[in-house]
Design an enzyme around this catalytic site. Structure first.
Site, short mmCIF file in Angstrom:
data_model
loop_
_atom_site.label_atom_id
_atom_site.label_comp_id
_atom_site.label_asym_id
_atom_site.label_seq_id
_atom_site.Cartn_x
_atom_site.Cartn_y
_atom_site.Cartn_z
N GLU A 262 -20.18 7.24 0.59
CA GLU A 262 -19.14 7.52 1.30
C GLU A 262 -18.39 6.32 2.11
O GLU A 262 -17.21 6.43 2.20
CB GLU A 262 -19.70 8.48 2.62
CG GLU A 262 -20.33 9.71 2.19
CD GLU A 262 -20.88 10.44 3.19
OE1 GLU A 262 -21.02 9.90 4.37
OE2 GLU A 262 -21.09 11.69 3.19
N GLY B 190 -24.28 0.75 0.01
CA GLY B 190 -23.68 2.11 0.19
C GLY B 190 -24.22 3.14 0.83
O GLY B 190 -25.48 3.41 0.34
N TYR B 191 -23.69 4.15 1.34
CA TYR B 191 -24.30 5.17 2.26
C TYR B 191 -23.90 6.73 1.48
O TYR B 191 -22.74 6.79 1.45
CB TYR B 191 -24.00 5.18 3.72
CG TYR B 191 -24.56 3.88 4.25
CD1 TYR B 191 -25.79 4.10 4.85
CD2 TYR B 191 -24.14 2.74 4.29
CE1 TYR B 191 -26.56 2.98 5.39
CE2 TYR B 191 -24.65 1.58 4.54
CZ TYR B 191 -25.92 1.80 5.46
OH TYR B 191 -26.79 0.78 5.78
N LEU B 192 -24.87 7.14 1.20
CA LEU B 192 -24.71 8.51 0.48
C LEU B 192 -24.65 9.55 2.00
O LEU B 192 -24.04 10.63 1.80
CB LEU B 192 -25.77 9.00 -0.24
CG LEU B 192 -26.12 8.11 -1.15
CD1 LEU B 192 -27.15 8.61 -2.42
CD2 LEU B 192 -24.79 7.69 -2.08
#
Length: 158
Positions: A83, A30-32
């Site tokens: 996100e 996942g991408y912060l």
């Protein structure tokens, strides 16, 4: 300073499907932060987690800093702050002194398989396995961060 030099390729599906593979690892990623100039991602496997910070790509190179973190914290970061995210099975395939990482995507990216090789320099020579097809290193749509926003299922067929 950390530096990643990586090239990406599509695979020849028939050759890949008939190739004897080692057991793969399920990755949740996942991408912060997912920005054209930088990404901050969290990746987990069944037993471990990492946080990775990557800079903008210049050719096949970019700055990269990766740190192992406790699995519990990695899962919390994904659940609370990601996100966007994706899942894939990663196979590590030794070939001619190098390790190829082959990602078989699932979910909204099902049907996409990408092979990557990390190099010591952009000019380094290496041998392609029989199941490797065309290079897509410079096509941003194949970046994992892009796949979380514009998944493979939404692409117009090639």
């Amino acid at each position: 300073m950390g530096k990643e030099i990586e090239r990406k390729f599509l695979i020849k599906e028939t050759e890949w499907n008939s190739f004897a593979k080692p057991e793969g690892k399920l990755l949740r990623q996942g991408y912060l932060v997912s920005d054209p100039n930088k990404t901050i991602r969290v990746r987990t496997t069944e037993n471990a987690a990492w946080i990775t910070i990557k800079g903008i790509s210049t050719g096949a190179s970019r700055l990269e800093y990766e740190y192992e973190i406790p699995l519990k914290e990695g899962l919390e970061l994904l659940d609370q702050f990601a996100e966007s995210e994706l899942e894939k099975i990663r196979y590590e395939i030794p070939h001619e002194g190098k390790i190829w990482e082959v990602d078989v995507f699932s979910g909204d990216n099902a049907g996409l398989i990408v092979a990557e090789i990390e190099l010591e320099s952009e000019e380094e020579n290496f041998q392609l396995p029989a199941w490797v097809a065309e290079e897509v290193t410079h096509e941003k749509k194949y970046y994992n961060s892009c796949l979380t926003i514009h998944p493979y299922k939404s692409w117009t067929p090639r």
